[in-house]
Design a protein around this motif. Structure first.
Motif, PDB file in Angstrom:
ATOM      1  N   GLY A 192      47.879  57.954  41.956  1.00 20.52           N
ATOM      2  CA  GLY A 192      47.058  56.802  41.622  1.00 20.52           C
ATOM      3  C   GLY A 192      45.634  57.256  41.374  1.00 20.52           C
ATOM      4  N   ALA A 193      44.776  56.330  41.021  1.00 18.62           N
ATOM      5  CA  ALA A 193      43.385  56.657  40.716  1.00 18.62           C
ATOM      6  C   ALA A 193      42.465  55.654  41.396  1.00 18.62           C
ATOM      7  N   PHE A 194      41.320  56.152  41.841  1.00 20.25           N
ATOM      8  CA  PHE A 194      40.333  55.294  42.481  1.00 20.25           C
ATOM      9  C   PHE A 194      39.558  54.509  41.437  1.00 20.25           C
ATOM     10  N   VAL A 195      39.390  53.212  41.695  1.00 17.40           N
ATOM     11  CA  VAL A 195      38.545  52.371  40.852  1.00 17.40           C
ATOM     12  C   VAL A 195      37.282  51.964  41.599  1.00 17.40           C
ATOM     13  N   SER A 196      37.245  52.278  42.875  1.00 15.87           N
ATOM     14  CA  SER A 196      36.053  52.105  43.696  1.00 15.87           C
ATOM     15  C   SER A 196      36.192  53.098  44.848  1.00 15.87           C
ATOM     16  N   ASP A 197      35.294  53.031  45.794  1.00 19.53           N
ATOM     17  CA  ASP A 197      35.352  53.973  46.903  1.00 19.53           C
ATOM     18  C   ASP A 197      36.640  53.866  47.716  1.00 19.53           C
ATOM     19  N   ARG A 198      37.236  52.675  47.763  1.00 18.21           N
ATOM     20  CA  ARG A 198      38.441  52.473  48.582  1.00 18.21           C
ATOM     21  C   ARG A 198      39.655  51.963  47.821  1.00 18.21           C
ATOM     22  N   ALA A 199      39.454  51.401  46.652  1.00 18.25           N
ATOM     23  CA  ALA A 199      40.557  50.779  45.910  1.00 18.25           C
ATOM     24  C   ALA A 199      41.218  51.782  44.962  1.00 18.25           C
ATOM     25  N   LYS A 200      42.533  51.844  45.059  1.00 14.76           N
ATOM     26  CA  LYS A 200      43.325  52.732  44.223  1.00 14.76           C
ATOM     27  C   LYS A 200      44.287  51.901  43.384  1.00 14.76           C
TER      28      LYS A 200
ATOM     29  N   CYS B 194      46.849  48.174  35.112  1.00 15.22           N
ATOM     30  CA  CYS B 194      46.790  48.909  36.375  1.00 15.22           C
ATOM     31  C   CYS B 194      47.180  47.967  37.509  1.00 15.22           C
ATOM     32  N   LEU B 195      47.928  48.489  38.463  1.00  8.51           N
ATOM     33  CA  LEU B 195      48.404  47.692  39.589  1.00  8.51           C
ATOM     34  C   LEU B 195      47.928  48.304  40.905  1.00  8.51           C
ATOM     35  N   ARG B 196      47.539  47.441  41.825  1.00 10.44           N
ATOM     36  CA  ARG B 196      47.215  47.896  43.176  1.00 10.44           C
ATOM     37  C   ARG B 196      48.517  48.261  43.872  1.00 10.44           C
ATOM     38  N   ALA B 197      48.444  48.894  45.023  1.00  8.24           N
ATOM     39  CA  ALA B 197      49.629  49.420  45.713  1.00  8.24           C
ATOM     40  C   ALA B 197      50.666  48.338  46.003  1.00  8.24           C
TER      41      ALA B 197
ATOM     42  N   LYS C 102      35.079  60.498  43.724  1.00  9.72           N
ATOM     43  CA  LYS C 102      34.038  60.968  42.819  1.00  9.72           C
ATOM     44  C   LYS C 102      34.173  60.193  41.524  1.00  9.72           C
ATOM     45  N   LYS C 103      33.086  60.087  40.787  1.00  6.90           N
ATOM     46  CA  LYS C 103      33.128  59.324  39.546  1.00  6.90           C
ATOM     47  C   LYS C 103      34.194  59.842  38.595  1.00  6.90           C
ATOM     48  N   ASP C 104      34.360  61.153  38.496  1.00  4.97           N
ATOM     49  CA  ASP C 104      35.330  61.697  37.550  1.00  4.97           C
ATOM     50  C   ASP C 104      36.770  61.463  37.992  1.00  4.97           C
ATOM     51  N   GLU C 105      36.988  61.077  39.257  1.00  4.17           N
ATOM     52  CA  GLU C 105      38.323  60.780  39.752  1.00  4.17           C
ATOM     53  C   GLU C 105      38.694  59.313  39.548  1.00  4.17           C
ATOM     54  N   ARG C 106      37.725  58.501  39.192  1.00  5.58           N
ATOM     55  CA  ARG C 106      37.990  57.079  39.008  1.00  5.58           C
ATOM     56  C   ARG C 106      38.667  56.830  37.687  1.00  5.58           C
ATOM     57  N   LEU C 107      39.453  55.793  37.651  1.00  6.48           N
ATOM     58  CA  LEU C 107      40.274  55.487  36.488  1.00  6.48           C
ATOM     59  C   LEU C 107      39.458  54.858  35.379  1.00  6.48           C
ATOM     60  N   ALA C 108      39.651  55.379  34.186  1.00  8.16           N
ATOM     61  CA  ALA C 108      39.060  54.758  33.012  1.00  8.16           C
ATOM     62  C   ALA C 108      40.053  53.699  32.531  1.00  8.16           C
ATOM     63  N   PHE C 109      39.622  52.466  32.495  1.00 14.15           N
ATOM     64  CA  PHE C 109      40.518  51.371  32.125  1.00 14.15           C
ATOM     65  C   PHE C 109      40.799  51.362  30.634  1.00 14.15           C
TER      66      PHE C 109
END
Length: 79
Positions: free
Chosen positions: A47-55, A17-20, A4-11
């Motif tokens: 972690g936080a979602f920055v897109s539908d699949r990327a955390k 921020c680092l990928r897994a 959801k938009k509110d779950e995505r990370l605010a940069f």
């Protein structure tokens, strides 16, 4: 799972921020599976979602974990 938009990370520019895979390497873990083991056990944040699949994980959260176990970052950055 769709973020959801509110779950995505605010940069923010001050906390990278680092990928897994990058986070796993930053922590000095020998396997990618070990990283997710720490996440699943609650020792690391989800972690936080920055897109539908990327955390991503904030480097400051990873640094807190390193401090809690008395370890240093393997990439040689001084704290």
């Amino acid at each position: 799972m769709v973020a959801k938009k509110d779950e995505r990370l605010a940069f923010s520019t001050g906390d990278p921020c680092l990928r897994a895979r990058e986070a796993s390497e930053y922590l000095g873990l020998k396997s990618f599976t070990s990283f997710y083991g720490l996440v699943n056990s609650g020792k690391l944040p989800e972690g936080a979602f920055v897109s539908d699949r990327a955390k991503v994980w904030r480097r400051s959260a990873l640094d807190k974990y390193l401090e809690s176990v008395g370890a240093e970052s393997v990439i040689g950055e001084e704290k």
